[in-house]
Design a protein around this motif. Structure first.
Motif, PDB file in Angstrom:
ATOM      1  N   LEU A 249       0.833  -1.072  -0.011  1.00 25.92           N
ATOM      2  CA  LEU A 249       0.053  -0.104  -0.191  1.00 25.92           C
ATOM      3  C   LEU A 249       0.766   1.171   0.026  1.00 25.92           C
ATOM      4  O   LEU A 249       0.578   2.240  -0.892  1.00 25.92           O
ATOM      5  CB  LEU A 249      -0.905  -0.082   1.215  1.00 25.92           C
ATOM      6  N   ILE A 250       1.848   1.255   0.945  1.00 23.99           N
ATOM      7  CA  ILE A 250       2.821   2.300   0.684  1.00 23.99           C
ATOM      8  C   ILE A 250       3.610   2.482  -0.407  1.00 23.99           C
ATOM      9  O   ILE A 250       3.824   3.770  -0.885  1.00 23.99           O
ATOM     10  CB  ILE A 250       3.665   2.275   2.140  1.00 23.99           C
ATOM     11  N   SER A 251       4.006   1.476  -0.854  1.00 28.74           N
ATOM     12  CA  SER A 251       4.805   1.448  -2.249  1.00 28.74           C
ATOM     13  C   SER A 251       3.980   2.085  -3.230  1.00 28.74           C
ATOM     14  O   SER A 251       4.571   2.711  -4.269  1.00 28.74           O
ATOM     15  CB  SER A 251       5.389   0.111  -2.372  1.00 28.74           C
ATOM     16  N   ASP A 252       2.815   1.669  -3.481  1.00 27.39           N
ATOM     17  CA  ASP A 252       1.971   1.721  -4.417  1.00 27.39           C
ATOM     18  C   ASP A 252       1.333   3.216  -4.503  1.00 27.39           C
ATOM     19  O   ASP A 252       0.497   3.463  -5.376  1.00 27.39           O
ATOM     20  CB  ASP A 252       0.862   0.837  -4.931  1.00 27.39           C
ATOM     21  N   TRP A 253       1.288   3.631  -3.469  1.00 26.91           N
ATOM     22  CA  TRP A 253       0.256   4.982  -3.000  1.00 26.91           C
ATOM     23  C   TRP A 253       0.484   5.978  -4.113  1.00 26.91           C
ATOM     24  O   TRP A 253      -0.460   6.681  -4.438  1.00 26.91           O
ATOM     25  CB  TRP A 253       0.714   5.404  -1.464  1.00 26.91           C
ATOM     26  N   ASN A 254       1.708   6.408  -4.256  1.00 30.92           N
ATOM     27  CA  ASN A 254       2.152   7.732  -5.050  1.00 30.92           C
ATOM     28  C   ASN A 254       2.064   7.265  -6.746  1.00 30.92           C
ATOM     29  O   ASN A 254       2.215   8.122  -7.499  1.00 30.92           O
ATOM     30  CB  ASN A 254       3.270   8.389  -4.660  1.00 30.92           C
ATOM     31  N   LYS A 255       1.860   6.311  -7.165  1.00 28.90           N
ATOM     32  CA  LYS A 255       1.438   5.825  -8.529  1.00 28.90           C
ATOM     33  C   LYS A 255       0.440   6.805  -9.020  1.00 28.90           C
ATOM     34  O   LYS A 255      -0.723   6.809  -8.444  1.00 28.90           O
ATOM     35  CB  LYS A 255       1.174   4.474  -8.673  1.00 28.90           C
ATOM     36  N   GLU A 256       0.600   7.185 -10.040  1.00 31.26           N
ATOM     37  CA  GLU A 256      -0.375   7.970 -10.751  1.00 31.26           C
ATOM     38  C   GLU A 256      -1.421   7.505 -11.254  1.00 31.26           C
ATOM     39  O   GLU A 256      -2.745   7.930 -11.418  1.00 31.26           O
ATOM     40  CB  GLU A 256       0.325   9.075 -11.990  1.00 31.26           C
ATOM     41  N   GLU A 257      -1.216   6.273 -12.142  1.00 27.60           N
ATOM     42  CA  GLU A 257      -2.367   5.321 -12.687  1.00 27.60           C
ATOM     43  C   GLU A 257      -2.191   3.913 -12.442  1.00 27.60           C
ATOM     44  O   GLU A 257      -0.674   3.311 -12.550  1.00 27.60           O
ATOM     45  CB  GLU A 257      -2.265   5.674 -14.212  1.00 27.60           C
ATOM     46  N   VAL A 258      -2.991   3.196 -11.922  1.00 30.92           N
ATOM     47  CA  VAL A 258      -2.852   1.619 -11.785  1.00 30.92           C
ATOM     48  C   VAL A 258      -3.849   0.885 -12.533  1.00 30.92           C
ATOM     49  O   VAL A 258      -5.204   1.268 -12.178  1.00 30.92           O
ATOM     50  CB  VAL A 258      -2.857   1.361 -10.312  1.00 30.92           C
ATOM     51  N   HIS A 259      -3.611   0.177 -13.293  1.00 34.47           N
ATOM     52  CA  HIS A 259      -4.547  -0.748 -14.155  1.00 34.47           C
ATOM     53  C   HIS A 259      -4.024  -2.246 -14.190  1.00 34.47           C
ATOM     54  O   HIS A 259      -2.764  -2.308 -14.693  1.00 34.47           O
ATOM     55  CB  HIS A 259      -4.880  -0.141 -15.601  1.00 34.47           C
ATOM     56  N   TYR A 260      -4.690  -3.058 -13.663  1.00 33.11           N
ATOM     57  CA  TYR A 260      -4.308  -4.513 -13.500  1.00 33.11           C
ATOM     58  C   TYR A 260      -5.013  -5.301 -14.561  1.00 33.11           C
ATOM     59  O   TYR A 260      -4.604  -6.323 -15.161  1.00 33.11           O
ATOM     60  CB  TYR A 260      -4.760  -5.191 -12.146  1.00 33.11           C
ATOM     61  N   GLY A 261      -5.950  -4.875 -15.114  1.00 31.49           N
ATOM     62  CA  GLY A 261      -6.945  -5.674 -16.124  1.00 31.49           C
ATOM     63  C   GLY A 261      -5.802  -5.772 -17.418  1.00 31.49           C
ATOM     64  O   GLY A 261      -5.397  -4.824 -18.099  1.00 31.49           O
ATOM     65  N   GLY A 262      -5.829  -6.842 -18.043  1.00 28.76           N
ATOM     66  CA  GLY A 262      -5.275  -6.936 -19.383  1.00 28.76           C
ATOM     67  C   GLY A 262      -3.713  -7.340 -19.191  1.00 28.76           C
ATOM     68  O   GLY A 262      -2.478  -7.419 -20.202  1.00 28.76           O
ATOM     69  N   GLU A 263      -3.092  -7.409 -17.981  1.00 30.05           N
ATOM     70  CA  GLU A 263      -1.734  -7.597 -17.805  1.00 30.05           C
ATOM     71  C   GLU A 263      -1.039  -8.844 -18.226  1.00 30.05           C
ATOM     72  O   GLU A 263      -0.152  -9.127 -18.798  1.00 30.05           O
ATOM     73  CB  GLU A 263      -1.287  -7.470 -16.143  1.00 30.05           C
ATOM     74  N   ASP A 264      -2.159  -9.928 -18.400  1.00 27.40           N
ATOM     75  CA  ASP A 264      -1.562 -11.122 -18.889  1.00 27.40           C
ATOM     76  C   ASP A 264      -1.754 -11.248 -20.440  1.00 27.40           C
ATOM     77  O   ASP A 264      -1.624 -12.489 -20.782  1.00 27.40           O
ATOM     78  CB  ASP A 264      -2.428 -12.186 -18.188  1.00 27.40           C
ATOM     79  N   LEU A 265      -1.978 -10.267 -21.251  1.00 26.22           N
ATOM     80  CA  LEU A 265      -2.121 -10.483 -22.496  1.00 26.22           C
ATOM     81  C   LEU A 265      -0.812 -10.498 -23.061  1.00 26.22           C
ATOM     82  O   LEU A 265       0.050  -9.695 -22.864  1.00 26.22           O
ATOM     83  CB  LEU A 265      -3.076  -9.174 -23.128  1.00 26.22           C
ATOM     84  N   ASP A 266      -0.698 -11.350 -24.070  1.00 24.71           N
ATOM     85  CA  ASP A 266       0.461 -11.663 -24.843  1.00 24.71           C
ATOM     86  C   ASP A 266       0.430 -10.703 -26.145  1.00 24.71           C
ATOM     87  O   ASP A 266      -0.056 -11.224 -26.966  1.00 24.71           O
ATOM     88  CB  ASP A 266       0.838 -13.042 -25.155  1.00 24.71           C
ATOM     89  N   GLU A 267       1.210  -9.550 -26.184  1.00 23.40           N
ATOM     90  CA  GLU A 267       1.155  -8.820 -27.320  1.00 23.40           C
ATOM     91  C   GLU A 267       1.540  -9.467 -28.681  1.00 23.40           C
ATOM     92  O   GLU A 267       1.192  -9.297 -29.493  1.00 23.40           O
ATOM     93  CB  GLU A 267       1.934  -7.521 -27.123  1.00 23.40           C
ATOM     94  N   GLU A 268       2.674 -10.314 -28.256  1.00 25.18           N
ATOM     95  CA  GLU A 268       3.218 -11.004 -29.683  1.00 25.18           C
ATOM     96  C   GLU A 268       2.377 -12.064 -30.051  1.00 25.18           C
ATOM     97  O   GLU A 268       2.268 -12.176 -31.291  1.00 25.18           O
ATOM     98  CB  GLU A 268       4.679 -11.524 -29.100  1.00 25.18           C
ATOM     99  N   GLU A 269       1.616 -12.623 -29.065  1.00 27.75           N
ATOM    100  CA  GLU A 269       0.766 -13.755 -29.551  1.00 27.75           C
ATOM    101  C   GLU A 269      -0.638 -12.890 -30.323  1.00 27.75           C
ATOM    102  O   GLU A 269      -1.110 -13.516 -31.469  1.00 27.75           O
ATOM    103  CB  GLU A 269       0.168 -14.396 -28.461  1.00 27.75           C
ATOM    104  N   ILE A 270      -0.876 -11.779 -29.738  1.00 24.15           N
ATOM    105  CA  ILE A 270      -1.804 -10.898 -30.406  1.00 24.15           C
ATOM    106  C   ILE A 270      -1.315 -10.539 -31.900  1.00 24.15           C
ATOM    107  O   ILE A 270      -2.239 -10.721 -32.792  1.00 24.15           O
ATOM    108  CB  ILE A 270      -2.332  -9.759 -29.765  1.00 24.15           C
ATOM    109  N   GLU A 271      -0.213 -10.256 -32.050  1.00 22.75           N
ATOM    110  CA  GLU A 271       0.365  -9.622 -33.410  1.00 22.75           C
ATOM    111  C   GLU A 271       0.469 -10.843 -34.383  1.00 22.75           C
ATOM    112  O   GLU A 271       0.046 -10.754 -35.512  1.00 22.75           O
ATOM    113  CB  GLU A 271       1.649  -8.765 -33.017  1.00 22.75           C
TER     114      GLU A 271
END
Length: 296
Positions: A249-271
């Motif tokens: 919580l402390i480490s991530d507090w000052n992050k400007e933008e956090v999005h966890y959805g789609g992290e597992d998408l393989d961009e190379e596989e999509i391409e």
């Protein structure tokens, strides 16, 4: 923390720590008899009998007139030394979470120890399979040892998953709200984790201490101390998970933008799929299998 590929020290230090910890655990009755001897004679005799049966170095007398010998104490020192070395030298692998504080090294080193436990667990199972089905001489200890190691792997992997932010998330709402509301969600979840850990430790401390103090064993022919070790480890790990949740919580507090959805998408596989399908879309093609093929 710098990124580097696997080096011998990242294998040897966790393995040395496991060896020292295993020696200390296996000879724990000696330390209990030295520092917290049981009140009753029957319990004292039971611990002494366990030590006599399990002692790997029975020819060595106890240090300073006690039950724990010099090798037992060297194993304790080794646990501390290799633990400190491991925490100080652990390095981030390329696929691991990028933002690490110094205190995160503890969780990461425990993760490295867990990886080595998986290796040892696999070797134990292979050894038992070979002896059982090839030489027809099964062991008395492999099954219980596998259960024992698997229990520690299951528990310690949870701490590593928390540090890596790789636990299961339901982010349908989280990813669409503004950052200030995400911080509110993070705070609520952290408070709930800490509360859960507090009540679990508060409610389970008495039983865990009793099992450890009596050095309760599994009751089989091999008779390892699963209850005496797993129950206290549950409370220790859940406490560390709560601490790690606060650190996250402390480490991530000052992050400007956090999005966890789609992290597992393989961009190379999509391409690759896009290249196979072409600009006109799938049309009559079936892309559900391993290879793109015409639909039946």
């Amino acid at each position: 923390m710098q990124v580097r590929s696997g080096t011998p020290i990242e294998w040897l230090v966790p393995l040395a720590f496991i060896f020292c910890a295993g020696w200390v655990v296996w000879h724990m009755p000696a330390f209990l008899l030295d520092f917290v001897p049981p009140d009753t004679e029957s319990q004292f005799n039971r611990l002494a009998a366990q030590l006599q049966r399990n002692d790997v170095s029975p020819e060595m007398g106890g240090l300073f007139g006690g039950f724990a010998d010099i090798i037992d104490w060297l194993a304790v020192v080794g646990m501390a030394v290799f633990g400190v070395i491991g925490v100080r030298t652990v390095q981030r692998a390329g696929m691991e979470f990028e933002s690490w504080r110094a205190i995160d090294r503890v969780a990461v080193f425990i993760g490295r120890v867990t990886m080595m436990l998986v290796l040892l667990l696999t070797l134990v199972m292979l050894y038992e399979v070979v002896l059982r089905y090839i030489f027809e001489r099964p062991t008395l200890w492999a099954n219980e040892t596998s259960l024992w190691l698997a229990g520690f792997v299951f528990l310690c992997a949870g701490l590593y998953a928390m540090q890596q932010r790789s636990h299961i998330r339901i982010v349908l709402l989280y990813d669409v709200v503004p950052r200030w509301l995400q911080r509110v969600f993070d705070t609520i979840s952290t408070v709930l984790i800490v509360a859960f850990a507090f009540f679990l430790i508060y409610g389970g401390y008495g039983e865990a201490f009793d099992k450890f103090y009596r050095w309760e064993t599994f009751g089989t022919a091999f008779d390892p101390p699963l209850p005496a070790t797993i129950k206290p480890t549950i409370l220790v790990i859940i406490g560390l998970v709560a601490v790690q949740a606060v650190i996250n919580l402390i480490s991530d507090w000052n992050k400007e933008e956090v999005h966890y959805g789609g992290e597992d998408l393989d961009e190379e596989e999509i391409e690759r799929i896009k290249a196979q399908v072409g600009n006109e879309g799938v049309g009559d093609l079936d892309v559900t299998g391993r290879h793109v093929k015409a639909k039946d």
